[in-house]
Design a protein around this motif. Sequence first.
Motif, PDB file in Angstrom:
ATOM      1  N   VAL A 282     -51.579  80.540  -9.730  1.00 35.95           N
ATOM      2  CA  VAL A 282     -51.420  80.054 -11.104  1.00 35.95           C
ATOM      3  C   VAL A 282     -52.750  79.525 -11.629  1.00 35.95           C
ATOM      4  O   VAL A 282     -53.159  79.816 -12.761  1.00 35.95           O
ATOM      5  CB  VAL A 282     -50.327  78.971 -11.175  1.00 35.95           C
ATOM      6  CG1 VAL A 282     -50.360  78.264 -12.525  1.00 35.95           C
ATOM      7  CG2 VAL A 282     -48.949  79.581 -10.933  1.00 35.95           C
ATOM      8  N   SER A 287     -52.496  81.108 -15.923  1.00 38.54           N
ATOM      9  CA  SER A 287     -51.209  81.389 -16.568  1.00 38.54           C
ATOM     10  C   SER A 287     -50.116  81.242 -15.527  1.00 38.54           C
ATOM     11  O   SER A 287     -50.120  81.951 -14.518  1.00 38.54           O
ATOM     12  CB  SER A 287     -51.200  82.811 -17.144  1.00 38.54           C
ATOM     13  OG  SER A 287     -49.885  83.253 -17.395  1.00 38.54           O
ATOM     14  N   GLU A 288     -49.171  80.335 -15.769  1.00 37.75           N
ATOM     15  CA  GLU A 288     -48.095  80.144 -14.807  1.00 37.75           C
ATOM     16  C   GLU A 288     -47.214  81.384 -14.663  1.00 37.75           C
ATOM     17  O   GLU A 288     -46.942  81.803 -13.532  1.00 37.75           O
ATOM     18  CB  GLU A 288     -47.246  78.926 -15.201  1.00 37.75           C
ATOM     19  CG  GLU A 288     -46.266  78.527 -14.127  1.00 37.75           C
ATOM     20  CD  GLU A 288     -45.694  77.122 -14.359  1.00 37.75           C
ATOM     21  OE1 GLU A 288     -44.793  76.728 -13.612  1.00 37.75           O
ATOM     22  OE2 GLU A 288     -46.168  76.443 -15.286  1.00 37.75           O
ATOM     23  N   PRO A 289     -46.795  82.038 -15.748  1.00 42.76           N
ATOM     24  CA  PRO A 289     -45.970  83.243 -15.576  1.00 42.76           C
ATOM     25  C   PRO A 289     -46.673  84.333 -14.774  1.00 42.76           C
ATOM     26  O   PRO A 289     -46.066  84.973 -13.920  1.00 42.76           O
ATOM     27  CB  PRO A 289     -45.695  83.686 -17.021  1.00 42.76           C
ATOM     28  CG  PRO A 289     -45.817  82.428 -17.829  1.00 42.76           C
ATOM     29  CD  PRO A 289     -46.906  81.648 -17.170  1.00 42.76           C
ATOM     30  N   ILE A 292     -47.022  83.216 -10.972  1.00 44.80           N
ATOM     31  CA  ILE A 292     -45.731  83.265 -10.273  1.00 44.80           C
ATOM     32  C   ILE A 292     -45.297  84.713 -10.055  1.00 44.80           C
ATOM     33  O   ILE A 292     -44.788  85.074  -8.984  1.00 44.80           O
ATOM     34  CB  ILE A 292     -44.660  82.487 -11.075  1.00 44.80           C
ATOM     35  CG1 ILE A 292     -44.948  80.991 -11.022  1.00 44.80           C
ATOM     36  CG2 ILE A 292     -43.268  82.776 -10.531  1.00 44.80           C
ATOM     37  CD1 ILE A 292     -44.864  80.378  -9.642  1.00 44.80           C
ATOM     38  N   ALA A 320     -39.261  81.654 -12.109  1.00 41.61           N
ATOM     39  CA  ALA A 320     -40.068  81.893 -13.304  1.00 41.61           C
ATOM     40  C   ALA A 320     -41.135  80.831 -13.524  1.00 41.61           C
ATOM     41  O   ALA A 320     -41.943  80.945 -14.447  1.00 41.61           O
ATOM     42  CB  ALA A 320     -39.156  81.966 -14.524  1.00 41.61           C
ATOM     43  N   SER A 321     -41.145  79.788 -12.694  1.00 39.86           N
ATOM     44  CA  SER A 321     -42.119  78.712 -12.866  1.00 39.86           C
ATOM     45  C   SER A 321     -42.382  78.057 -11.515  1.00 39.86           C
ATOM     46  O   SER A 321     -41.614  78.232 -10.556  1.00 39.86           O
ATOM     47  CB  SER A 321     -41.589  77.660 -13.845  1.00 39.86           C
ATOM     48  OG  SER A 321     -40.451  77.010 -13.281  1.00 39.86           O
ATOM     49  N   GLU A 323     -42.125  74.915 -10.939  1.00 38.57           N
ATOM     50  CA  GLU A 323     -41.060  73.941 -10.725  1.00 38.57           C
ATOM     51  C   GLU A 323     -39.824  74.619 -10.119  1.00 38.57           C
ATOM     52  O   GLU A 323     -39.245  74.108  -9.156  1.00 38.57           O
ATOM     53  CB  GLU A 323     -40.677  73.270 -12.046  1.00 38.57           C
ATOM     54  CG  GLU A 323     -39.583  72.214 -11.896  1.00 38.57           C
ATOM     55  CD  GLU A 323     -39.227  71.553 -13.211  1.00 38.57           C
ATOM     56  OE1 GLU A 323     -38.327  70.678 -13.194  1.00 38.57           O
ATOM     57  OE2 GLU A 323     -39.815  71.915 -14.250  1.00 38.57           O
ATOM     58  N   GLU A 324     -39.442  75.767 -10.659  1.00 35.32           N
ATOM     59  CA  GLU A 324     -38.287  76.471 -10.113  1.00 35.32           C
ATOM     60  C   GLU A 324     -38.557  76.951  -8.684  1.00 35.32           C
ATOM     61  O   GLU A 324     -37.691  76.871  -7.814  1.00 35.32           O
ATOM     62  CB  GLU A 324     -37.918  77.662 -10.992  1.00 35.32           C
ATOM     63  CG  GLU A 324     -36.659  78.388 -10.513  1.00 35.32           C
ATOM     64  CD  GLU A 324     -36.292  79.587 -11.380  1.00 35.32           C
ATOM     65  OE1 GLU A 324     -35.361  80.328 -10.971  1.00 35.32           O
ATOM     66  OE2 GLU A 324     -36.929  79.799 -12.432  1.00 35.32           O
TER      67      GLU A 324
END
Length: 379
Positions: A282, A287-289, A292, A320-321, A323-324
């Motif tokens: 990331v 970009s997180e998306p 991941i 998707a993140s 956190e998830e």
Amino acid sequence: MDDGVRGRAVAALKVGAIEVWPPVVLAPMAGITSAPFRALCREQGGGLFVSEMITSRALAERNRKTFAMIRFAEGEWPRSIQLYGVDPAVVGRAVRMIAEEGLADHVDLNFGCPVPKVTRRGGGAALPYKRDLLRAILRAAVSAAGGLPVTMKMRKGIDERHLTYLDAGRIAVEEGIAAVALHGRTAVQHYGGEADWEAIARLKEAVTEIPVLGNGDIWSADDALRMMARTGCDGVVVGRGCLGRPWLFRDLAAAMEGSAERARPDLGEVARVMARHAELLVESFGSEPHGIADFRKHVGWYLKGFTVGAETRRGLATAASLEELRERLAELDHTQPWPAAAEGPRGKSNPRDKVLLPEGWLDDTRGGVVTEESDVSGG
């Protein structure tokens, strides 16, 4: 363990002026050996960590995607770039750029890639069949390197009827290559069957002036010790063995120091490494998306052998993140010990029916045919 190697009997690897300890190289793997994965492996142990394969034409033309692929982490040393090319002039131009602009400290040339989009242009594992063209590319690269060490990685040949590795090894010595690495498979084998370690031994017997590295079927540190003892090679190149197993580099360092200690992480430690890997991706993508999404292909490799339900695996692979992903990782049984089933092969393994080659490629071993080179990096 009868490994034939004890303590510091394993010498450091000399690649030009660069000393590599332990004598271990991370093989370039498309979509895998980006800066985040290299950083993850370097945190575990030392070695020479090579970038994804870069197309020399794309580098020479300053392709934006290619320049993004040769980003190195702060403090990463030696910085190593692997180049693929079929045109001596273009390869020379790319190597000169690397040397003059300080883009890397070491250049590796790819003559081992078996994928059709490379071999059908006469590149990768197909190219050493054209001895004169191979010599011209090596000469151009070494001449342009300005003192940077240039190495090469190759396969045994196109198939068992068209073996090239012994001729290629001698040409490499004559043209000033600093080290050669041999994957003990032909191009048509792709990653199927067993690697031929005896071929590595034969190359080592034929090439005594420079280091010879062995590659193929190193799934554990003990495999590396066995390869070195059996073949006499000066070091090892590790590819699929570290997929989902970056701590293999910790094991390799311990083994080559003479220690019997091996990493056997429980699922909790594996989960922490998975989270770290995703975070690095990331950060690198910005970009997180995207980070991941890139991490998803690693999930199955990390979990190989562990008892993890299908729903949980799907959840990890579709997170998707960050956190998830962390929430899904927290659901794992962190006390589950390292399973015996976690050992062994990972990644693609099926052989091919044939190698795609330019028309008439096998008619003449000497012809210096140059086909149009791809302008897209990544292998």
